[in-house]
Write an enzyme that holds these catalytic residues in place. Sequence first.
Site, PDB file in Angstrom:
ATOM      1  N   ASP A  82       0.852  -1.189   0.000  1.00 58.96           N
ATOM      2  CA  ASP A  82       0.000   0.000   0.000  1.00 58.96           C
ATOM      3  C   ASP A  82       0.896   1.251   0.000  1.00 58.96           C
ATOM      4  O   ASP A  82       1.916   1.288   0.690  1.00 58.96           O
ATOM      5  CB  ASP A  82      -0.863  -0.049   1.273  1.00 58.96           C
ATOM      6  CG  ASP A  82      -1.918   1.038   1.323  1.00 58.96           C
ATOM      7  OD1 ASP A  82      -2.387   1.468   0.254  1.00 58.96           O
ATOM      8  OD2 ASP A  82      -2.284   1.441   2.453  1.00 58.96           O
ATOM      9  N   GLY A 179      -7.032   8.075   8.250  1.00 62.66           N
ATOM     10  CA  GLY A 179      -7.046   8.297   9.699  1.00 62.66           C
ATOM     11  C   GLY A 179      -8.437   8.605  10.219  1.00 62.66           C
ATOM     12  O   GLY A 179      -9.437   8.296   9.579  1.00 62.66           O
TER      13      GLY A 179
HETATM   14  P1  13P Z   1      -7.925   4.465   7.072  1.00 64.68           P
HETATM   15  O1  13P Z   1      -6.800   4.369   8.023  1.00 64.68           O
HETATM   16  O2  13P Z   1      -8.621   5.769   7.156  1.00 64.68           O
HETATM   17  O3  13P Z   1      -8.870   3.307   7.164  1.00 64.68           O
HETATM   18  O4  13P Z   1      -7.306   4.458   5.595  1.00 64.68           O
HETATM   19  C1  13P Z   1      -6.742   3.287   5.125  1.00 64.68           C
HETATM   20  C2  13P Z   1      -6.084   3.494   3.830  1.00 64.68           C
HETATM   21  O5  13P Z   1      -6.589   4.163   2.958  1.00 64.68           O
HETATM   22  C3  13P Z   1      -4.815   2.820   3.610  1.00 64.68           C
HETATM   23  O6  13P Z   1      -4.259   3.144   2.388  1.00 64.68           O
END
Ligand code: 13P
Length: 280
Positions: A82, A179
């Site tokens: 990611d 977040g």
């Molecule tokens: P969140 O932490 O807001 O769930 O976002 C996750 C995300 O998009 C990881 O790339």
Amino acid sequence: MSLARMTELLQKAEAGGYGVGAFSVANMEMVLGAVKAAEELRAPIILQVAQVRLPYSPLEVFGPLMVAAAKKASVPVAVHLDHGMDLETAREALELGFTSVMIDASHLPLEENIRLVRQVKAAAEPFGAGVEAEVGQLAGSEDGSVDHAMIYSDPEEVQALYEQTGVDALALSIGNAHGVYKQEPRLHFGVLAEARTRVPIPLVLHGGSGISDEDFRKCIAGGVRKINVATATFQSVEQAVRAYCAEGGKDYFALSDAMVQGAYGNVSRHIKIFQSDNKA
Ligand code: 13P
């Protein structure tokens, strides 16, 4: 079953009109909890780790663990990098057996973003791996270290990036944020609808923690096939550990099990919202 390609999971999701959860993990207990949820619900999932988290979960140590867990699973599990930040790390993940990588150059001018995505596409091709990119900029950052201003994805740029790279999946900025949301998210479904008319590939929603069930459903109806969830799982694990300690628990292995259960609970909940249960 077992180790799956993200591209295939997303193609099936497109045909079936559902979303696939991409769950961020940071340790073995989170991996076990996420896979347990997927197996129980007969759901395909994506396990992912963001480059910015690698100081805590080193790629060369944690990556093989993710791949091994996917191989052992009785349902299709893809393993994804990611928010890859450079070609070298994307290459390293591919060599470890990750079946897809994201290269996030969304903060750079479009031409630079395109240049980097093309390089990563070329690196991924011999592995048969998929590539995700991003156009526009989400508020906040993956690890909360930077408070980016939000820039909606420009559908023309979305189309240009797709046409000039052949990327496999595209993350959009439609009012979503990484977040904890400072205020209730207001998603601009018009941006999603416009992007969908311009590119034939699966769209990706980042910042899944804090989005309402109804908005998730609208995103899926609008062509979102991969949905990233990180913060909510980390919080769920943390809460499970706190609850165990508050009860006076002192056994390490019960503590480890609390972490597994924390991840399991949040992943199960999202699989059901995304309607990917019984799709394995
Ligand atoms: P969140 O932490 O807001 O769930 O976002 C996750 C995300 O998009 C990881 O790339």
